[in-house]
Design an enzyme around this catalytic site. Structure first.
Site, PDB file in Angstrom:
ATOM      1  N   THR A 102       3.520  -2.001  10.476  1.00 50.27           N
ATOM      2  CA  THR A 102       3.099  -3.210  10.822  1.00 50.27           C
ATOM      3  C   THR A 102       3.516  -4.393  10.426  1.00 50.27           C
ATOM      4  O   THR A 102       3.541  -5.425  11.057  1.00 50.27           O
ATOM      5  CB  THR A 102       1.444  -4.161  10.754  1.00 50.27           C
ATOM      6  OG1 THR A 102       0.954  -3.975   9.904  1.00 50.27           O
ATOM      7  CG2 THR A 102       0.775  -2.403  12.273  1.00 50.27           C
ATOM      8  N   CYS A 141      -3.012  -1.268  10.364  1.00 50.97           N
ATOM      9  CA  CYS A 141      -2.168  -1.185   8.857  1.00 50.97           C
ATOM     10  C   CYS A 141      -1.546   0.819   9.158  1.00 50.97           C
ATOM     11  O   CYS A 141      -2.698   1.811   8.594  1.00 50.97           O
ATOM     12  CB  CYS A 141      -2.747  -0.646   7.595  1.00 50.97           C
ATOM     13  SG  CYS A 141      -1.965  -0.331   6.254  1.00 50.97           S
ATOM     14  N   ASN A 142       0.479   0.934   9.436  1.00 49.31           N
ATOM     15  CA  ASN A 142       0.247   2.571   9.666  1.00 49.31           C
ATOM     16  C   ASN A 142      -0.078   3.350   8.816  1.00 49.31           C
ATOM     17  O   ASN A 142      -0.810   4.137   8.303  1.00 49.31           O
ATOM     18  CB  ASN A 142       1.369   2.226   9.798  1.00 49.31           C
ATOM     19  CG  ASN A 142       2.046   1.812  11.579  1.00 49.31           C
ATOM     20  OD1 ASN A 142       1.808   2.621  12.352  1.00 49.31           O
ATOM     21  ND2 ASN A 142       1.825   1.125  11.409  1.00 49.31           N
ATOM     22  N   THR A 143      -0.580   2.913   7.307  1.00 50.49           N
ATOM     23  CA  THR A 143      -0.658   3.564   5.672  1.00 50.49           C
ATOM     24  C   THR A 143      -1.714   3.808   5.881  1.00 50.49           C
ATOM     25  O   THR A 143      -2.786   5.151   5.518  1.00 50.49           O
ATOM     26  CB  THR A 143      -0.125   2.145   4.869  1.00 50.49           C
ATOM     27  OG1 THR A 143       1.507   2.541   4.927  1.00 50.49           O
ATOM     28  CG2 THR A 143      -0.614   3.124   3.353  1.00 50.49           C
ATOM     29  N   TYR A 155       0.536  -1.099  -0.674  1.00 55.43           N
ATOM     30  CA  TYR A 155      -0.012  -0.049   0.020  1.00 55.43           C
ATOM     31  C   TYR A 155       1.148   1.242  -0.232  1.00 55.43           C
ATOM     32  O   TYR A 155       0.477   2.235  -0.787  1.00 55.43           O
ATOM     33  CB  TYR A 155      -1.071   0.275   1.075  1.00 55.43           C
ATOM     34  CG  TYR A 155      -2.093  -1.138   1.324  1.00 55.43           C
ATOM     35  CD1 TYR A 155      -2.374  -1.375   0.103  1.00 55.43           C
ATOM     36  CD2 TYR A 155      -2.469  -0.943   2.387  1.00 55.43           C
ATOM     37  CE1 TYR A 155      -3.049  -2.373   0.558  1.00 55.43           C
ATOM     38  CE2 TYR A 155      -3.864  -1.170   2.380  1.00 55.43           C
ATOM     39  CZ  TYR A 155      -4.068  -2.205   1.066  1.00 55.43           C
ATOM     40  OH  TYR A 155      -5.140  -3.495   1.928  1.00 55.43           O
ATOM     41  N   GLY A 156       1.606   1.014   0.442  1.00 50.61           N
ATOM     42  CA  GLY A 156       2.918   1.914   1.047  1.00 50.61           C
ATOM     43  C   GLY A 156       2.669   3.484  -0.540  1.00 50.61           C
ATOM     44  O   GLY A 156       3.215   4.624  -0.107  1.00 50.61           O
ATOM     45  N   GLU A 207       6.986  -9.895   2.015  1.00 49.80           N
ATOM     46  CA  GLU A 207       5.330 -10.429   1.627  1.00 49.80           C
ATOM     47  C   GLU A 207       6.435 -11.566   0.796  1.00 49.80           C
ATOM     48  O   GLU A 207       5.974 -12.328   1.045  1.00 49.80           O
ATOM     49  CB  GLU A 207       4.954  -9.157   0.846  1.00 49.80           C
ATOM     50  CG  GLU A 207       4.101  -8.322   1.312  1.00 49.80           C
ATOM     51  CD  GLU A 207       3.258  -9.287   2.030  1.00 49.80           C
ATOM     52  OE1 GLU A 207       2.294 -10.272   1.441  1.00 49.80           O
ATOM     53  OE2 GLU A 207       2.897  -8.732   2.896  1.00 49.80           O
TER      54      GLU A 207
HETATM   55  N1  DGL Z   1       1.508  -2.649   6.871  1.00 52.41           N
HETATM   56  C1  DGL Z   1       1.106  -1.932   6.410  1.00 52.41           C
HETATM   57  C2  DGL Z   1       1.915  -0.803   7.571  1.00 52.41           C
HETATM   58  O1  DGL Z   1       1.642  -0.634   8.848  1.00 52.41           O
HETATM   59  C3  DGL Z   1       1.395  -1.421   4.885  1.00 52.41           C
HETATM   60  C4  DGL Z   1       2.453  -1.688   4.668  1.00 52.41           C
HETATM   61  C5  DGL Z   1       2.214  -1.828   2.707  1.00 52.41           C
HETATM   62  O2  DGL Z   1       1.411  -2.707   2.141  1.00 52.41           O
HETATM   63  O3  DGL Z   1       3.178  -1.152   2.002  1.00 52.41           O
HETATM   64  O4  DGL Z   1       2.213   0.248   6.772  1.00 52.41           O
END
Ligand code: DGL
Length: 245
Positions: free
Chosen positions: A179, A69-71, A38-39, A148
């Site tokens: 995370t 998910c912090n994003t 997602y980042g 991943e």
């Molecule tokens: N695990 C996620 C986070 O805490 C997303 C990481 C990703 O998909 O880039 O940001």
């Protein structure tokens, strides 16, 4: 039953960390591995994906979801909470900033995705909490795809050494602001041997855990269920039947 959502292995790490402390609670995890990482996505792309995922929980009658998910939390969670007013969406960033008020770090590296870093949610929050102390944002964009794909420890350590070399002697703590990163905490420690803060500790303090009579774990992925099942076995040593959506 409490929902947990993330782009993949980060949410599973949150789940297994919480389950160890709260075996009486049932969890349902959605690992959106088809859309990981997602980042690197835009805010609009993240919104669309996160909206769809929260709706998925709502349609299953799950009204409490840990957004692991912090994003997502740093970019679109406030808006999403307004879209789903009858749901409780736990925000890992607010929980973490609250806990960090108790810490006395002098200089902190905020290791996070590009989207989280761009949002400045941690940076601004930490500057408010620690006025006069140093906050160093670092976004290693290759890290989530490497985790991943099951990259070797050496490959991850080498990458991190490149990103963290400048902070030796400056920072006394690293915030694991994605995370996925607690999965490589050892490699991060080798690259920068200082204290680490894992936001899963903060989430654990915020959530109201249920007492379920027959606690269960359900895992769904938008990716390949057999691969996810194998990843869970390798990382958490549990045999879990993963379903595809
Ligand atoms: N695990 C996620 C986070 O805490 C997303 C990481 C990703 O998909 O880039 O940001």
């Amino acid at each position: 039953m409490i929902g947990i959502v993330d782009s993949g292995l980060g949410g599973l790490k949150t789940c297994f960390t919480l389950r160890e402390k709260h075996p009486e609670t049932s969890f349902i995890v959605l690992a959106d591995q088809k859309n990981a990482p997602y980042g690197d996505k835009t805010r609009d792309e993240i919104y669309e994906i996160a909206y769809r995922n929260i709706k998925w929980f709502k349609e299953r009658g799950i009204h409490e979801v840990i957004v692991a998910c912090n994003t997502v939390c740093s970019t679109v969670l406030d808006e999403l909470q307004k879209e789903f007013p009858d749901m409780k969406l736990y925000n890992i960033i607010s929980a973490t900033l609250e806990e960090l008020k108790k810490k006395r770090y002098k200089g902190i590296v905020v290791l996070a995705t590009a989207a989280t870093t761009r949002s400045m949610k941690y940076e601004n929050g930490l500057k408010g909490i620690f006025p006069g102390r140093k906050v160093y944002p670092v976004a290693p964009k290759e890290l989530v795809p490497l985790i991943e794909s099951g990259a070797s420890s050496k490959e991850i350590e080498d990458l991190l050494k490149g990103y963290l070399a400048d902070y030796q002697g400056k920072a006394d703590a690293v915030l694991l602001g994605c995370t996925h990163y607690p999965l490589v905490s050892k490699e991060i420690k080798k690259a920068l041997p200082v204290k680490q803060y894992d936001p899963n500790d903060a989430i654990e303090k915020t959530v109201s855990f249920h007492q379920d009579e027959n606690p269960s774990l359900e895992v769904y992925t938008t990716g390949n269920p057999r691969l996810t099942s194998w990843q869970i076995f390798k990382l958490f040593h549990e045999d879990v039947e993963v379903k595809g959506i």
